[in-house]
Design a protein around this motif. Structure first.
Motif, short mmCIF file in Angstrom:
data_model
loop_
_atom_site.label_atom_id
_atom_site.label_comp_id
_atom_site.label_asym_id
_atom_site.label_seq_id
_atom_site.Cartn_x
_atom_site.Cartn_y
_atom_site.Cartn_z
N ALA A 141 0.94 -1.23 0.17
CA ALA A 141 -0.09 0.05 -0.06
C ALA A 141 0.74 1.23 0.10
O ALA A 141 0.20 2.36 -0.40
N MET A 142 2.23 1.16 0.51
CA MET A 142 3.05 2.14 0.20
C MET A 142 3.68 2.55 -1.04
O MET A 142 4.19 3.72 -1.27
N VAL A 143 3.15 1.56 -2.15
CA VAL A 143 3.78 2.01 -3.32
C VAL A 143 2.64 2.62 -4.37
O VAL A 143 1.70 1.95 -4.58
N HIS A 144 2.60 3.84 -4.90
CA HIS A 144 1.93 4.47 -5.78
C HIS A 144 2.28 4.74 -7.09
O HIS A 144 3.65 4.91 -7.39
N GLU A 145 1.78 4.68 -8.03
CA GLU A 145 1.96 5.05 -9.51
C GLU A 145 1.96 6.51 -9.45
O GLU A 145 0.80 7.12 -9.25
N THR A 146 2.91 7.16 -9.92
CA THR A 146 3.03 8.70 -10.32
C THR A 146 2.84 8.81 -11.71
O THR A 146 3.72 8.24 -12.43
N SER A 147 2.41 9.76 -11.96
CA SER A 147 2.42 10.20 -13.53
C SER A 147 2.82 11.70 -13.60
O SER A 147 2.50 12.48 -12.86
N LYS A 148 3.68 12.06 -14.57
CA LYS A 148 4.09 13.39 -14.90
C LYS A 148 4.09 13.77 -16.31
O LYS A 148 4.41 12.88 -17.06
N MET A 149 3.25 14.77 -16.74
CA MET A 149 3.15 15.10 -18.14
C MET A 149 4.27 15.91 -18.42
O MET A 149 4.84 16.75 -17.70
N TYR A 150 4.71 15.71 -19.69
CA TYR A 150 5.99 16.59 -20.17
C TYR A 150 5.64 16.82 -21.57
O TYR A 150 4.84 16.40 -22.50
N PRO A 151 6.17 18.04 -22.09
CA PRO A 151 6.11 18.72 -23.62
C PRO A 151 6.83 17.48 -24.45
O PRO A 151 7.84 17.42 -24.13
N ALA A 152 6.25 17.48 -25.62
CA ALA A 152 6.78 16.31 -26.62
C ALA A 152 6.64 16.90 -27.90
O ALA A 152 5.81 16.34 -28.73
N GLY A 153 6.89 18.17 -27.95
CA GLY A 153 6.88 18.87 -29.47
C GLY A 153 5.53 19.75 -29.50
O GLY A 153 5.03 20.05 -28.46
N LYS A 154 5.39 20.68 -30.66
CA LYS A 154 4.49 21.70 -30.87
C LYS A 154 3.18 21.06 -30.38
O LYS A 154 2.57 20.21 -30.79
N ASN A 155 2.57 21.58 -29.36
CA ASN A 155 1.03 21.39 -28.96
C ASN A 155 0.83 19.71 -28.75
O ASN A 155 -0.38 19.34 -29.27
#
Length: 144
Positions: A85-99
């Motif tokens: 229960a101490m392990v969580h999935e993290t999501s990070k958005m990042y730019p990958a080109g124009k728009n």
């Protein structure tokens, strides 16, 4: 006329906002938290953890903006086996080109979740110390 109408609309909006009240709902902890149970066998569970130092590969994963330098923590695989229960999935958005953007997902350990387990382990150890002190005192008295 348009200016007067605009000013009137703004004043009406401001007056409406000023009369808006916010009410907060107070929720009792006993209603919020269910299936409450004491943490047991924490000392043994903690003995299975392997604390490590590591560095993130900040060059390979620049887009994630991970902290540089030496870090202290645990490997997800080690914690997951003992405290899933101490392990969580993290999501990070990042730019990958124009728009365009991408999302990177990875698992990480929520180390703050270890605090209650550590407190439970200290309490277990303290109870054992107190028991050993009593046994030692009894042995001293018998040997006299």
């Amino acid at each position: 006329m348009k200016t007067l109408l605009f000013k009137g609309s703004v004043m009406g909006l401001l007056l409406s906002a000023a009369t808006l009240t916010v009410s907060a709902q107070k929720i009792k902890e006993t209603d919020l938290k269910v299936n409450v149970d004491k943490i047991s066998n924490s000392t043994q569970q903690l003995k299975n953890l392997e604390p490590v130092t590591f560095k993130y590969d900040v060059n390979k994963y620049k887009h994630l903006k991970l902290p540089a330098g030496e870090q202290y923590g645990f490997l997800v695989s080690n914690v997951e086996a003992n405290f899933p229960a101490m392990v969580h999935e993290t999501s990070k958005m990042y730019p990958a080109g124009k728009n365009n953007s991408k999302t990177a997902k990875y698992s990480e350990v929520q180390t703050a979740d270890l605090i209650p387990v550590l407190v439970a382990a200290i309490k277990e150890q303290q109870a054992e110390i107190e028991l050993l002190k009593k046994e030692m005192q009894l042995l001293k008295e018998k040997s006299k």
